[in-house]
Design an enzyme around this catalytic site. Structure first.
Site, PDB file in Angstrom:
ATOM      1  N   ARG A 106      45.994  43.654  34.461  1.00 23.79           N
ATOM      2  CA  ARG A 106      46.830  42.549  34.918  1.00 23.79           C
ATOM      3  C   ARG A 106      47.824  43.069  35.956  1.00 23.79           C
ATOM      4  NH1 ARG A 106      46.791  37.122  35.537  1.00 23.79           N
ATOM      5  NH2 ARG A 106      48.435  35.991  34.444  1.00 23.79           N
ATOM      6  N   THR A 379      39.742  31.274  38.911  1.00 23.94           N
ATOM      7  CA  THR A 379      39.485  32.533  38.244  1.00 23.94           C
ATOM      8  C   THR A 379      37.974  32.667  38.067  1.00 23.94           C
ATOM      9  OG1 THR A 379      41.613  32.397  37.123  1.00 23.94           O
ATOM     10  CG2 THR A 379      39.965  33.772  36.060  1.00 23.94           C
ATOM     11  N   THR A 397      41.011  37.468  38.457  1.00 27.55           N
ATOM     12  CA  THR A 397      41.605  36.323  39.148  1.00 27.55           C
ATOM     13  C   THR A 397      42.573  36.758  40.237  1.00 27.55           C
ATOM     14  OG1 THR A 397      42.801  34.243  38.783  1.00 27.55           O
ATOM     15  CG2 THR A 397      43.529  36.144  37.510  1.00 27.55           C
ATOM     16  N   ASN A 399      44.651  33.963  40.785  1.00 25.45           N
ATOM     17  CA  ASN A 399      45.424  32.805  40.339  1.00 25.45           C
ATOM     18  C   ASN A 399      45.008  31.540  41.073  1.00 25.45           C
ATOM     19  OD1 ASN A 399      47.240  31.573  38.578  1.00 25.45           O
ATOM     20  ND2 ASN A 399      48.951  31.786  39.984  1.00 25.45           N
ATOM     21  N   ASP A 421      52.749  32.878  37.230  1.00 26.08           N
ATOM     22  CA  ASP A 421      52.418  32.869  35.812  1.00 26.08           C
ATOM     23  C   ASP A 421      53.563  33.386  34.950  1.00 26.08           C
ATOM     24  OD1 ASP A 421      50.004  31.658  35.933  1.00 26.08           O
ATOM     25  OD2 ASP A 421      48.790  33.433  35.614  1.00 26.08           O
ATOM     26  N   SER A 450      48.878  35.663  30.524  1.00 31.56           N
ATOM     27  CA  SER A 450      47.617  35.129  31.033  1.00 31.56           C
ATOM     28  C   SER A 450      46.926  34.308  29.962  1.00 31.56           C
ATOM     29  CB  SER A 450      46.705  36.287  31.453  1.00 31.56           C
ATOM     30  OG  SER A 450      45.406  35.818  31.771  1.00 31.56           O
ATOM     31  N   SER A 451      46.018  33.446  30.387  1.00 34.39           N
ATOM     32  CA  SER A 451      45.162  32.712  29.451  1.00 34.39           C
ATOM     33  C   SER A 451      43.745  33.281  29.405  1.00 34.39           C
ATOM     34  CB  SER A 451      45.083  31.232  29.846  1.00 34.39           C
ATOM     35  OG  SER A 451      46.343  30.622  29.769  1.00 34.39           O
TER      36      SER A 451
END
Length: 572
Positions: A106, A379, A397, A399, A421, A450-451
Site C-alpha cells: 500500500r 482498481t 490500484t 484509486n 482514502d 483500503s477495501s
C-alpha cells in the site's frame, strides 16, 4: 461441477445470499483428491496480462513469477485502474511450506501531507487537492512489491518476468472502450500536466478505441526496474524525475521518503464459514475484518430457508454493521491499535446479530458513530494457481480513474491519488461516500485504509482464489462470491452474478439493475429499507478454482469487463 441450465438459472439469484444448495451429479464413491493441480490457471482483467502470466509459466516460472508479469502488464494496459505509480496487496500461498503470507504494498503518506494541507480557506476539504495532482499521491508501493516477489518467492530473474510488460509498453497495445471513456471523464484533469499530455495526447488527440497506445518512457522505467531492482525506481534516474515532477506541480515529496519505502509482510486474517477455511486481507485492508464480521453474523441463519427479500434484508443488515465498525476502528496497524480479536470474534458477532430485527431495517443513524465511515471501480484484481499448488490473489490500484491524472515527465509513471482514502477531514466522506476518523488520519509514512480483499477459500475438495475492484464495494463482492461458491456455483457463474451492497452510510441498499426482483424491492421498502435498485454495474471480479476431487482447473472473469480473460495452461 456441471449444472443443468435450468438449475443454474434458478440458483443465480439465490446464490446472492448463499441460499442455493446443489447436489452432486452422482452419489457414487468419492474420488481420490489430487495432490497437485493438473496445470496452471490465470484470471485477470485483460487478455494481454493473462497471456503474460501464462508465458512466464511456460518459461519455468511459478505463480509468483507469473504474478509479477500479470501485475506489471496490467500497469501498462490498464492505466485507468492501476500502475507502478500506485500500490496493492498480494495474498500468497507457498505450496511447499504450506505458508500463507500477505504482502502489503500500500502507498504511504508523505510527511507534508498533513490534514491541514487539504483544507481550503473556509476549513472545508479541498476536493481538488485531495483527488488530483501531486498532493493527492502517496509514495508508490507496487514497484517494491514486484522486486520483493522476485527476490523472496520467484524462480526466475525479475528481468524475465518483466519482459512482457516492457515489450507491450514499448510496442503498444490496442486502446479499448473503457480506456477511451475513462479518459473522457478525466480529460480536464489529465491535460493539466505536460507528462500526461506527452503520453495520452502523443498524436495530438485523446486515445480512441482501436488505436495503438505506446508508452516508451514507461518501458524505460520498467527496464531500469528490471536491471537495478529497487534502486531502479526508488533511487537514481527515475526517483529524481519523480521528485522533480512533484515539486514542479507544487507538491512536496522527499528523496528519503522514496528511498525509504518498504513493503510489509503481514499475517493474513483467517476465518471459517460453514465448510470453508478462508484466508484474507488483514489491516490496513478493511476487507477481511468486515467480511469476517458479516459471515459470522450470518452463521445465525439458515439462509436457504428464507425468501429472497428476507435473505437480502439479513445480509444487508450484517453489511451495515460491519461497515459501521470499518469507519470507527480500522487503520494502518503500524500506527493505530486495531481491535482485531473483538471485531472478528464469534461473541461480538452474536451481539450484533441480536440487534437485527427479522422484519425491519435498522436506520444507520441509530448505530452509534461517536467517534464512530470506494477506491474506484477501476482498481484491478488477478488470481493465479500453478501446477505446484502455489497461488496468488492480488488486488492493485491507483484509486480513481487514472489516479491523480499526473504522469511524471520522462518516466511514464502515472501517480496514484490514494491520499483521498485517508480521513483528510474527520467525518467528511471521501470521493466515494466513505467516512473515517482518527484511526485513518494521515501521518508521515502511514498507509491509508483500503477495501481491497484478495482472498483464498479452501474446502475438502476445492481451492479458490478470488478478489475484485470496486472500492468499498470490493468487500461485498467478495462476500457474495463466498456465498455463491458455498452454494455450489462454478467460477464463471460467480464472476457473473448480479450484485447488491450496503455500507452503513449512505443508508441505502445499492443494487445493479435486475439484481433484485420488483417483489423483493417492494418487500425491502416495506421493511424500511431505501433501495437503489437500478444502479449501473460495478466491479471486475477475477477468480480461479482447483477442484481436487475432479483434479480440474477453471477460472472466471467478470463479463462486465469484455477484455478480461481466464485461461488454463495444462501440464505438459
Amino acid at each position: 461441477m456441471r449444472i443443468a441450465s435450468a438449475l443454474q438459472a434458478g440458483c443465480l439469484s439465490l446464490a446472492l445470499a448463499g441460499a442455493c444448495v446443489l447436489a452432486p451429479a452422482q452419489a457414487a464413491q468419492a474420488p481420490q483428491r489430487a495432490a497437485h493441480p493438473p496445470g496452471a490457471v490465470v484470471a485477470s482483467a485483460h487478455e494481454l496480462s493473462t497471456q503474460a502470466g501464462l508465458d512466464i509459466l511456460r518459461q519455468g516460472g511459478n505463480a509468483f513469477d507469473a504474478a509479477i508479469a500479470v501485475s506489471a502488464t496490467l500497469s501498462v494496459v490498464e492505466p485507468i485502474s492501476s500502475g507502478i505509480g500506485g500500490g496493492g496487496f498480494f495474498l500468497l500461498h507457498e505450496a511447499k511450506s504450506g505458508r500463507d503470507v500477505f504482502v502489503d504494498a500500500r502507498e504511504t503518506a508523505p510527511a507534508a501531507a498533513t490534514p491541514a494541507a487539504y483544507l481550503d480557506k473556509n476549513g472545508e476539504l479541498d476536493r481538488d487537492r485531495a483527488t488530483n495532482g501531486p498532493w493527492s499521491a502517496g509514495i508508490p508501493g507496487l514497484p517494491a512489491a514486484l522486486v520483493h516477489l522476485a527476490e523472496r518467492y520467484g524462480k526466475l530473474p525479475l528481468r524475465t518476468s518483466l519482459q512482457p510488460a516492457i515489450r507491450i509498453a514499448r510496442d503498444g497495445f490496442s486502446v479499448y472502450a473503457r480506456l477511451e471513456k475513462g479518459y473522457g471523464s478525466r480529460r480536464e484533469v489529465m491535460e493539466r500536466y505536460p507528462g500526461t499530455r506527452a503520453v495520452f495526447l502523443a498524436d495530438g488527440t485523446p486515445p480512441k478505441a482501436g488505436e495503438t497506445l505506446k508508452q516508451p518512457d514507461l518501458a524505460r522505467t520498467l527496464e531500469l526496474l528490471a536491471d537495478k531492482g529497487y534502486d531502479g525506481f526508488y533511487r537514481g534516474e527515475v526517483a529524481k524525475k519523480l521528485l522533480a515532477a512533484v515539486k514542479q506541480e507544487g507538491g512536496q515529496w522527499r528523496a528519503e521518503e522514496l528511498s525509504g519505502y518498504q513493503v510489509r509482510e503481514r499475517e493474513p486474517l483467517r476465518l471459517k464459514y460453514r465448510g470453508w477455511d478462508i484466508t484474507t486481507a488483514p489491516p490496513p485492508s478493511s476487507g477481511g475484518v468486515a467480511m469476517a464480521e458479516i459471515l459470522q453474523i450470518l452463521q445465525g441463519w439458515d439462509l436457504s430457508k428464507l425468501d429472497e427479500a428476507h435473505r437480502v434484508h439479513i445480509v444487508a443488515e450484517a453489511m451495515r454493521r460491519a461497515y459501521r465498525d470499518r469507519t470507527i476502528y480500522l487503520g494502518d496497524p503500524d500506527f493505530v491499535k486495531v481491535p482485531l480479536a473483538r471485531l472478528t470474534s464469534a461473541d461480538y458477532a452474536a451481539g450484533l446479530r441480536a440487534t437485527i430485527h427479522p422484519e425491519k431495517a435498522t436506520p444507520s443513524a441509530l448505530l452509534s458513530g461517536q467517534p464512530a465511515p470506494l477506491e474506484d471501480d477501476e482498481t484491478t484484481h488477478f488470481s493465479i494457481i500453478d501446477a505446484e499448488g502455489n497461488r496468488v490473489s492480488a488486488t492493485q490500484t491507483v484509486n480513481l480513474l487514472y489516479g491523480s491524472g499526473m504522469v511524471a515527465p520522462g518516466t511514464g509513471v502515472l501517480l496514484n491519488n490514494e491520499m483521498d482514502d485517508f480521513a483528510l477531514r474527520p467525518g467528511t466522506p471521501n470521493a466515494f461516500g466513505v467516512m473515517g476518523f482518527a484511526a485513518n488520519a494521515p501521518e508521515p509514512g502511514k498507509r491509508m485504509l483500503s477495501s481491497m480483499t484478495p482472498s483464498f477459500l479452501e474446502s475438502k475438495d476445492k481451492v479458490i482464489a478470488v478478489g475484485a475492484p470496486g472500492g468499498s464495494r470490493i468487500i461485498t463482492q467478495v462476500l457474495l462470491a463466498v456465498l455463491a461458491y458455498d452454494a455450489g456455483l462454478a467460477p464463471q457463474q460467480v464472476a457473473a452474478l448480479p450484485r447488491y451492497h450496503h455500507q452503513w452510510m449512505p443508508d441505502a441498499i445499492s443494487a445493479e439493475a435486475g439484481a433484485l426482483s420488483a417483489q423483493t424491492v417492494a418487500a425491502l421498502q416495506a421493511m424500511g429499507h431505501t433501495v437503489n435498485a437500478g444502479e449501473s454495474t460495478w466491479g471486475n471480479l477475477q477468480t480461479v478454482m482447483w477442484d481436487k476431487a475432479a483434479n480440474t482447473l477453471s477460472g472466471g472473469t467478470d463479463p462486465r469487463n469484455p477484455v478480461g480473460q481466464a485461461a488454463v495452461l495444462p501440464q505438459p
